[in-house]
Motif scaffolding. Structure first.
Motif, PDB file in Angstrom:
ATOM      1  N   LYS A 197       0.841  -1.214   0.000  1.00  0.00           N
ATOM      2  CA  LYS A 197       0.000   0.000   0.000  1.00  0.00           C
ATOM      3  C   LYS A 197       0.868   1.252   0.000  1.00  0.00           C
ATOM      4  CE  LYS A 197      -3.738  -2.027   2.790  1.00  0.00           C
ATOM      5  NZ  LYS A 197      -4.354  -1.968   4.129  1.00  0.00           N
ATOM      6  N   THR A 198       1.913   1.246   0.824  1.00  0.00           N
ATOM      7  CA  THR A 198       2.790   2.416   0.937  1.00  0.00           C
ATOM      8  C   THR A 198       3.573   2.636  -0.343  1.00  0.00           C
ATOM      9  OG1 THR A 198       2.993   1.897   3.297  1.00  0.00           O
ATOM     10  CG2 THR A 198       4.531   3.525   2.413  1.00  0.00           C
ATOM     11  N   ILE A 199       4.046   1.543  -0.950  1.00  0.00           N
ATOM     12  CA  ILE A 199       4.785   1.645  -2.227  1.00  0.00           C
ATOM     13  C   ILE A 199       3.888   2.253  -3.304  1.00  0.00           C
ATOM     14  CG2 ILE A 199       5.523   0.176  -4.164  1.00  0.00           C
ATOM     15  CD1 ILE A 199       7.809   0.788  -2.420  1.00  0.00           C
ATOM     16  N   ASN A 200       2.633   1.830  -3.324  1.00  0.00           N
ATOM     17  CA  ASN A 200       1.694   2.368  -4.319  1.00  0.00           C
ATOM     18  C   ASN A 200       1.501   3.875  -4.139  1.00  0.00           C
ATOM     19  OD1 ASN A 200       1.325  -0.123  -5.503  1.00  0.00           O
ATOM     20  ND2 ASN A 200      -0.499  -0.635  -4.287  1.00  0.00           N
ATOM     21  N   LYS A 201       1.446   4.327  -2.869  1.00  0.00           N
ATOM     22  CA  LYS A 201       1.326   5.767  -2.603  1.00  0.00           C
ATOM     23  C   LYS A 201       2.584   6.510  -3.087  1.00  0.00           C
ATOM     24  CE  LYS A 201      -2.682   6.106  -0.454  1.00  0.00           C
ATOM     25  NZ  LYS A 201      -2.837   6.143   0.980  1.00  0.00           N
ATOM     26  N   LEU A 202       3.738   5.897  -2.871  1.00  0.00           N
ATOM     27  CA  LEU A 202       4.992   6.507  -3.318  1.00  0.00           C
ATOM     28  C   LEU A 202       5.047   6.562  -4.851  1.00  0.00           C
ATOM     29  CD1 LEU A 202       7.535   4.808  -0.860  1.00  0.00           C
ATOM     30  CD2 LEU A 202       6.965   7.223  -0.909  1.00  0.00           C
TER      31      LEU A 202
END
Length: 444
Positions: free
Chosen positions: A56-61
């Motif tokens: 999820k965090t990678i997708n936001k980045l």
């Protein structure tokens, strides 16, 4: 207008990167504080849950990648995000390498890159990264990371190994001094003290300092209690110190916190099996037939004392003078000065993962006692029927309860085979080797 969009607004950049940093920090908080929001029974799900949060965090980045892909701070955040996983990530290594090239003063970049090299098994480059970070700024992460890398690199022998381990302890101490409330630094200091204990003469003070550091880690940081490595490493030390109940509880706790890690359960199984065999053989006096036992004991005489009967005998404590034979039942808890325990070997125990050569000894009264000999060479041992004398024996009573199983027995601890008299003779230097314990550093 197009030009402004291309260059970006520095204020917006700063705000965006701060928001993204917060997301990455939250990811690490989720991983490190998992058991504050989940039961220990959910430990089997932890790795998958962390992986999902990472995704999820990678997708936001990635949503901001086009804007900041050439900014050191963004590359650091991406590398950190991927670095939350336990295994090496080549993408994380690439991002972090680019980040420190763009901004060589980025301490966190060097530290996180060093962690990737450590996961990769490239300890020399990891050391270079942590050293580079320290040159920029003295910080606890670099110091404690260097501490563990130095221990991994200290695979040599003799003075060089001891020097690296001492340096490792010093680095961990400095990390603790920078932040006495940091549980991870205390934990790594505990590991450093264990290495020092086994590398530099097994000084009991080092063992106590290791246990104190682990206790302090749990005291200042509640997440330390959820660290399976802490429980495992401490259990290894407990086992060596013959605190068997605490060792079993530690292995069990480590296994519960990380079900995918097989070693704690295996160590728990091995220790339980060892205690079961040991107590059964002691109760049955090695399962020897009464006639054979009597014949063996009829050959036991004070001649077995050998050099212990000499007025010039130097005892393990340094006392000069002969020792009097003493029955096993007359020995008291703790150190028994001026006497020697004497008996015949009725069994020996070569168990998996043993830390001591273990044998049973029966005296003239047919009392049986366990003897645990440490720092023995693989080739050393005693045979059934051998006469053994233990000068000034150190006696311990054990009452161990674990998962409804109970073990009660007395043992004599002998720190080296060189302290024993076997069949009237001292043991030669080849009988001894330095003990080591391979504690698990898989997530320091």
């Amino acid at each position: 207008m197009a030009e402004a969009e291309k260059d970006g607004d520095p204020t917006n950049d700063k705000d965006d990167l701060q928001i993204l940093k917060q997301l990455v920090d939250e990811l690490y908080h989720f991983r490190d504080h998992y058991f504050e929001t989940h039961a220990v029974e959910d430990s089997g799900k932890k790795q998958n849950d962390v992986a999902q949060e990472m995704e999820k965090t990678i997708n936001k980045l990635q949503e901001k990648s086009d804007l900041y892909m050439n900014k050191a701070e963004f590359l650091l955040l991406k590398g950190r995000c991927l670095g939350v996983a336990p295994d090496f990530s080549s993408t994380a290594e690439e991002c972090l390498s680019r980040a420190v090239k763009l901004k060589p003063g980025l301490v966190e970049g060097w530290n996180t890159l060093g962690e990737q090299y450590w996961k990769k098994g490239d300890l020399t480059t990891a050391k270079t990264c942590f050293t580079g970070a320290l040159q920029q700024s003295k910080n606890k992460v670099s110091l404690r990371s260097l501490s563990m890398v130095l221990r991994q690199l200290s695979g040599g022998v003799g003075d060089e190994q001891g020097k690296m381990v001492l340096e490792s302890v010093d680095m961990a101490r400095q990390a603790v001094q920078l932040d006495v409330t940091d549980g991870t630094s205390w934990y790594i200091l505990g590991n450093a003290y264990i290495s020092l204990f086994f590398t530099c003469g097994q000084n009991p003070q080092m063992s106590q300092q290791a246990l104190s550091a682990y206790a302090q880690a749990e005291k200042v940081d509640r997440t330390a209690s959820s660290n399976p490595d802490l429980h495992f490493n401490r259990a290894m030390l407990f086992q060596y110190e013959e605190m068997f109940g605490s060792a079993l509880a530690g292995y069990s706790r480590a296994a519960a916190l990380d079900p995918a890690w097989e070693e704690p359960l295996e160590k728990e199984r091995q220790l339980l099996e060892y205690l079961e065999k040991l107590t059964a053989l002691t109760e049955n006096k090695g399962k020897l037939k009464a006639r054979r036992l009597r014949n063996m004991l009829s050959n036991l005489s004070t001649s077995a004392l050998g050099p212990c009967s000499s007025p010039q005998f130097r005892s393990p404590t340094g006392r000069i003078g002969s020792l009097d034979p003493c029955t096993l039942s007359a020995l008291t808890h703790g150190h028994n000065a001026v006497v020697a325990a004497m008996g015949k070997v009725v069994f020996s125990l070569a168990s998996e993962g043993r830390m001591a050569f273990t044998f049973g000894m029966v005296d003239s009264e047919e009392t049986c006692c366990v003897v645990m000999v440490y720092n023995t060479a693989d080739s050393w041992g005693v045979l059934i029927g051998d006469s053994v004398v233990v000068p000034e024996p150190q006696v311990k009573r054990h009452s161990v309860t674990h998962n409804s199983q109970t073990f009660n027995f007395r043992s004599i601890r002998v720190e080296s085979p060189l302290l024993l008299i076997v069949n009237g003779k001292r043991q030669n230097i080849q009988a001894q080797t330095v003990a080591s314990v391979s504690y698990k550093p898989h997530s320091e």
